[in-house]
Design a protein around this motif. Structure first.
Motif, PDB file in Angstrom:
ATOM      1  N   VAL A   1       0.856  -1.187   0.000  1.00 20.57           N
ATOM      2  CA  VAL A   1       0.000   0.000   0.000  1.00 20.57           C
ATOM      3  C   VAL A   1       0.890   1.235   0.000  1.00 20.57           C
ATOM      4  CG1 VAL A   1      -0.290  -0.028   2.541  1.00 20.57           C
ATOM      5  CG2 VAL A   1      -1.941   1.196   1.109  1.00 20.57           C
ATOM      6  N   THR A   2       0.594   2.164  -0.911  1.00 23.85           N
ATOM      7  CA  THR A   2       1.324   3.425  -0.967  1.00 23.85           C
ATOM      8  C   THR A   2       0.815   4.276   0.187  1.00 23.85           C
ATOM      9  OG1 THR A   2      -0.379   4.183  -2.480  1.00 23.85           O
ATOM     10  CG2 THR A   2       1.656   3.414  -3.463  1.00 23.85           C
ATOM     11  N   HIS A   3       1.726   4.641   1.051  1.00 24.71           N
ATOM     12  CA  HIS A   3       1.313   5.352   2.253  1.00 24.71           C
ATOM     13  C   HIS A   3       2.459   6.240   2.713  1.00 24.71           C
ATOM     14  CE1 HIS A   3       0.202   5.263   6.745  1.00 24.71           C
ATOM     15  NE2 HIS A   3      -0.509   6.176   6.136  1.00 24.71           N
ATOM     16  N   LEU A   4       2.141   7.521   2.864  1.00 25.91           N
ATOM     17  CA  LEU A   4       3.179   8.502   3.136  1.00 25.91           C
ATOM     18  C   LEU A   4       3.521   8.546   4.628  1.00 25.91           C
ATOM     19  CD1 LEU A   4       1.285  11.009   0.893  1.00 25.91           C
ATOM     20  CD2 LEU A   4       3.457   9.982   0.268  1.00 25.91           C
ATOM     21  N   SER A   5       3.996   7.438   5.164  1.00 28.26           N
ATOM     22  CA  SER A   5       4.344   7.414   6.583  1.00 28.26           C
ATOM     23  C   SER A   5       5.851   7.269   6.731  1.00 28.26           C
ATOM     24  CB  SER A   5       3.666   6.236   7.265  1.00 28.26           C
ATOM     25  OG  SER A   5       4.314   5.042   6.893  1.00 28.26           O
TER      26      SER A   5
ATOM     27  N   LYS B   1      -7.477  12.819  -2.258  1.00 27.49           N
ATOM     28  CA  LYS B   1      -7.373  13.754  -1.133  1.00 27.49           C
ATOM     29  C   LYS B   1      -6.936  13.051   0.153  1.00 27.49           C
ATOM     30  CE  LYS B   1      -9.479  17.777   0.826  1.00 27.49           C
ATOM     31  NZ  LYS B   1     -10.643  18.666   0.825  1.00 27.49           N
ATOM     32  N   TYR B   2      -7.550  11.901   0.440  1.00 27.06           N
ATOM     33  CA  TYR B   2      -7.344  11.287   1.752  1.00 27.06           C
ATOM     34  C   TYR B   2      -6.344  10.135   1.769  1.00 27.06           C
ATOM     35  CZ  TYR B   2     -11.426  14.147   2.564  1.00 27.06           C
ATOM     36  OH  TYR B   2     -12.267  15.219   2.642  1.00 27.06           O
ATOM     37  N   GLY B   3      -5.894   9.711   0.611  1.00 19.95           N
ATOM     38  CA  GLY B   3      -4.959   8.588   0.572  1.00 19.95           C
ATOM     39  C   GLY B   3      -5.671   7.266   0.838  1.00 19.95           C
TER      40      GLY B   3
ATOM     41  N   PRO C   1      10.317   8.571  -2.172  1.00 21.25           N
ATOM     42  CA  PRO C   1      10.959   9.672  -1.444  1.00 21.25           C
ATOM     43  C   PRO C   1      10.752  11.017  -2.148  1.00 21.25           C
ATOM     44  CG  PRO C   1      12.610   8.304  -2.555  1.00 21.25           C
ATOM     45  CD  PRO C   1      11.305   7.590  -2.696  1.00 21.25           C
ATOM     46  N   MET C   2      10.607  12.061  -1.359  1.00 20.93           N
ATOM     47  CA  MET C   2      10.430  13.423  -1.895  1.00 20.93           C
ATOM     48  C   MET C   2      11.306  14.362  -1.088  1.00 20.93           C
ATOM     49  SD  MET C   2       6.284  13.631  -2.505  1.00 20.93           S
ATOM     50  CE  MET C   2       5.824  13.281  -0.806  1.00 20.93           C
ATOM     51  N   VAL C   3      11.934  15.327  -1.749  1.00 15.89           N
ATOM     52  CA  VAL C   3      12.822  16.239  -1.021  1.00 15.89           C
ATOM     53  C   VAL C   3      12.364  17.695  -1.114  1.00 15.89           C
ATOM     54  CG1 VAL C   3      14.810  14.714  -1.315  1.00 15.89           C
ATOM     55  CG2 VAL C   3      14.422  16.547  -2.968  1.00 15.89           C
TER      56      VAL C   3
ATOM     57  N   GLN D   1       3.454  17.859  -0.272  1.00 13.48           N
ATOM     58  CA  GLN D   1       3.220  16.746   0.636  1.00 13.48           C
ATOM     59  C   GLN D   1       3.133  15.412  -0.086  1.00 13.48           C
ATOM     60  OE1 GLN D   1       3.056  17.297   3.889  1.00 13.48           O
ATOM     61  NE2 GLN D   1       3.002  19.516   3.843  1.00 13.48           N
ATOM     62  N   SER D   2       2.718  15.458  -1.325  1.00 14.41           N
ATOM     63  CA  SER D   2       2.515  14.192  -2.032  1.00 14.41           C
ATOM     64  C   SER D   2       2.585  14.424  -3.532  1.00 14.41           C
ATOM     65  CB  SER D   2       1.149  13.607  -1.682  1.00 14.41           C
ATOM     66  OG  SER D   2       0.139  14.487  -2.144  1.00 14.41           O
ATOM     67  N   LEU D   3       2.727  13.319  -4.242  1.00 17.50           N
ATOM     68  CA  LEU D   3       2.714  13.345  -5.708  1.00 17.50           C
ATOM     69  C   LEU D   3       1.293  13.122  -6.194  1.00 17.50           C
ATOM     70  CD1 LEU D   3       5.796  10.995  -6.094  1.00 17.50           C
ATOM     71  CD2 LEU D   3       5.767  13.444  -6.612  1.00 17.50           C
ATOM     72  N   ASN D   4       1.051  13.449  -7.425  1.00  6.19           N
ATOM     73  CA  ASN D   4      -0.214  13.065  -8.044  1.00  6.19           C
ATOM     74  C   ASN D   4      -0.310  11.531  -8.042  1.00  6.19           C
ATOM     75  OD1 ASN D   4      -1.212  11.918 -10.865  1.00  6.19           O
ATOM     76  ND2 ASN D   4      -2.477  13.687 -10.361  1.00  6.19           N
ATOM     77  N   VAL D   5      -1.502  10.999  -7.835  1.00  6.14           N
ATOM     78  CA  VAL D   5      -1.661   9.548  -7.692  1.00  6.14           C
ATOM     79  C   VAL D   5      -1.251   8.776  -8.953  1.00  6.14           C
ATOM     80  CG1 VAL D   5      -4.148   9.624  -8.258  1.00  6.14           C
ATOM     81  CG2 VAL D   5      -3.219   7.692  -6.965  1.00  6.14           C
TER      82      VAL D   5
ATOM     83  N   VAL E   1       4.687  20.106 -11.879  1.00  7.62           N
ATOM     84  CA  VAL E   1       5.357  20.981 -10.910  1.00  7.62           C
ATOM     85  C   VAL E   1       5.542  20.261  -9.569  1.00  7.62           C
ATOM     86  CG1 VAL E   1       5.256  23.190  -9.676  1.00  7.62           C
ATOM     87  CG2 VAL E   1       4.539  23.064 -12.062  1.00  7.62           C
ATOM     88  N   ARG E   2       4.535  19.498  -9.147  1.00  9.75           N
ATOM     89  CA  ARG E   2       4.678  18.721  -7.899  1.00  9.75           C
ATOM     90  C   ARG E   2       5.848  17.750  -7.977  1.00  9.75           C
ATOM     91  NH1 ARG E   2      -1.348  16.555  -6.867  1.00  9.75           N
ATOM     92  NH2 ARG E   2      -0.626  15.462  -4.996  1.00  9.75           N
ATOM     93  N   SER E   3       5.950  17.046  -9.100  1.00 11.42           N
ATOM     94  CA  SER E   3       7.056  16.090  -9.252  1.00 11.42           C
ATOM     95  C   SER E   3       8.399  16.809  -9.281  1.00 11.42           C
ATOM     96  CB  SER E   3       6.893  15.276 -10.536  1.00 11.42           C
ATOM     97  OG  SER E   3       5.679  14.571 -10.520  1.00 11.42           O
TER      98      SER E   3
END
Ligand SMILES: C[S@@+](CC[C@H](N)C(=O)[O-])C[C@H]1O[C@@H](n2cnc3c(N)ncnc32)[C@H](O)[C@@H]1O
Ligand SMILES: C[S@@+](CC[C@H](N)C(=O)[O-])C[C@H]1O[C@@H](n2cnc3c(N)ncnc32)[C@H](O)[C@@H]1O
Lengths: 190, 190
Positions: free
Chosen positions: A94-98, A121-123, A139-141, A145-149, B37-39
């Motif tokens: 599961v993709t989950h931003l934790s 919106k809610y993941g 990973p994001m730097v 907060q998140s990428l497009n799904v 832009v998000r990416s």
């Protein structure tokens, strides 16, 4: 059907990875659903799974239009869907931003694998997170907060494609000859 | 500004890759522009480039809203934009679905690099293809002709991120201290 088209479809079917799939959990924007399905087709996914929210269920025709080379399997609840996939021997990610999620590149995608994508919106829901085998994150730097799904889906799927190509998993046909004949005859999934 | 937020912005600025960018050539759907832009933000791109079609130019405010952590540099023509990027010593790659294009994973993204993304329907223009240094393509094994543009962008950018991380390019700060101070003071790009 022209010989070119026949060959093109045969070639596509020869590459299909029947043990790799995604499960969309209430992903509801049509442009996202459509982008996910395009990426699935592009890496050779044969069948995808979805649990729709009520609204999307109603206009599913539109959302899924023209995507008849990838079969969609709809489930009533996320538990049903996960149970079905585990029943097929798949690891369910599961993709989950934790913070405890594993980097998506550290997963072995040569195993039978299903990837759960969460709502815009809610993941992913708590049920999905609890029942899945593993949380994964890209990973994001930056500051967002998140990428497009659909972007997240494609990044994971192409990592799977890379690993499977390296393991020569695109070199043998997985779809049965009977199913190939049926699809060739019908020109796609209904 | 809270110390947490200050540190978060400093950390983000420390990771920014000033010699990696994208050039959107008339990409016009707001949801695609926003996903690109998000990416970009997520892999540490500091500034992006764009040539807009007439309509998008007018509603650019909307299309680019809330994306003030990645600066957008607009150019009048694609030639201007490519000239500008080459003037900065960048290799200019164009995403182009041709048979002669190189697989996107075979490119060295540790070099200063700009990636041209084409319009949703027509792709990159002939001028872009002619003036760029190299065509690149993401392999596909299905029936669809192309990926969503924001999906294609992200796949290439995360390959660049992978290579640059391996080369420790996220370990030293590229943005000048003066610019960091200005951005911290202004809370983003105007
Ligand atoms: C816009 S995100 C949902 C954001 C939501 N606020 C959350 O915290 O989960 C929608 C979906 O995109 C995918 N996604 C976005 N960014 C991701 C990342 N960095 N890693 C893994 N999946 C991601 C996940 O499937 C997520 O459920
Ligand atoms: C939908 S495509 C354009 C399709 C157009 N018919 C063509 O042939 O170029 C829009 C943009 O997405 C990107 N793109 C889509 N699929 C791609 C792929 N497989 N490889 C590289 N770029 C791709 C390119 O930037 C392209 O210009």
């Amino acid at each position: 059907m022209s010989p070119e088209r026949y060959n093109r479809i045969r070639e596509m079917l020869r590459m299909r990875q029947t043990d790799l799939t995604v499960l969309m959990e209430e992903v509801h924007k049509p442009h996202n659903v459509s982008a996910v399905v395009r990426s699935c087709d592009a890496v050779g996914i044969h069948e995808i799974h979805a649990v729709w929210d009520k609204k999307t269920r109603l206009r599913r025709g539109t959302a899924m239009g023209s995507q008849n080379w990838v079969k969609t399997h709809s489930h009533d609840t996320i538990s049903d869907a996960i149970g079905h996939l585990k029943g097929q021997g798949m690891q369910v990610l599961v993709t989950h931003l934790s913070d405890t999620a594993v980097d998506f590149r550290d997963i072995d995608y040569t195993k039978p694998t299903a990837i759960i994508l969460g709502q815009e919106k809610y993941g992913a829901t708590d049920v999905a997170i609890e029942q899945a085998d593993q949380d994964i994150v890209i990973p994001m730097v930056g500051m967002v907060q998140s990428l497009n799904v659909s972007v997240a889906a494609a990044l994971i799927l192409y990592e799977a494609q890379r690993q499977r190509q390296q393991a020569n998993m695109y070199d043998k046909q997985n779809v049965s000859e009977a199913e190939c004949q049926r699809i060739l005859f019908e020109g796609g999934f209904p």
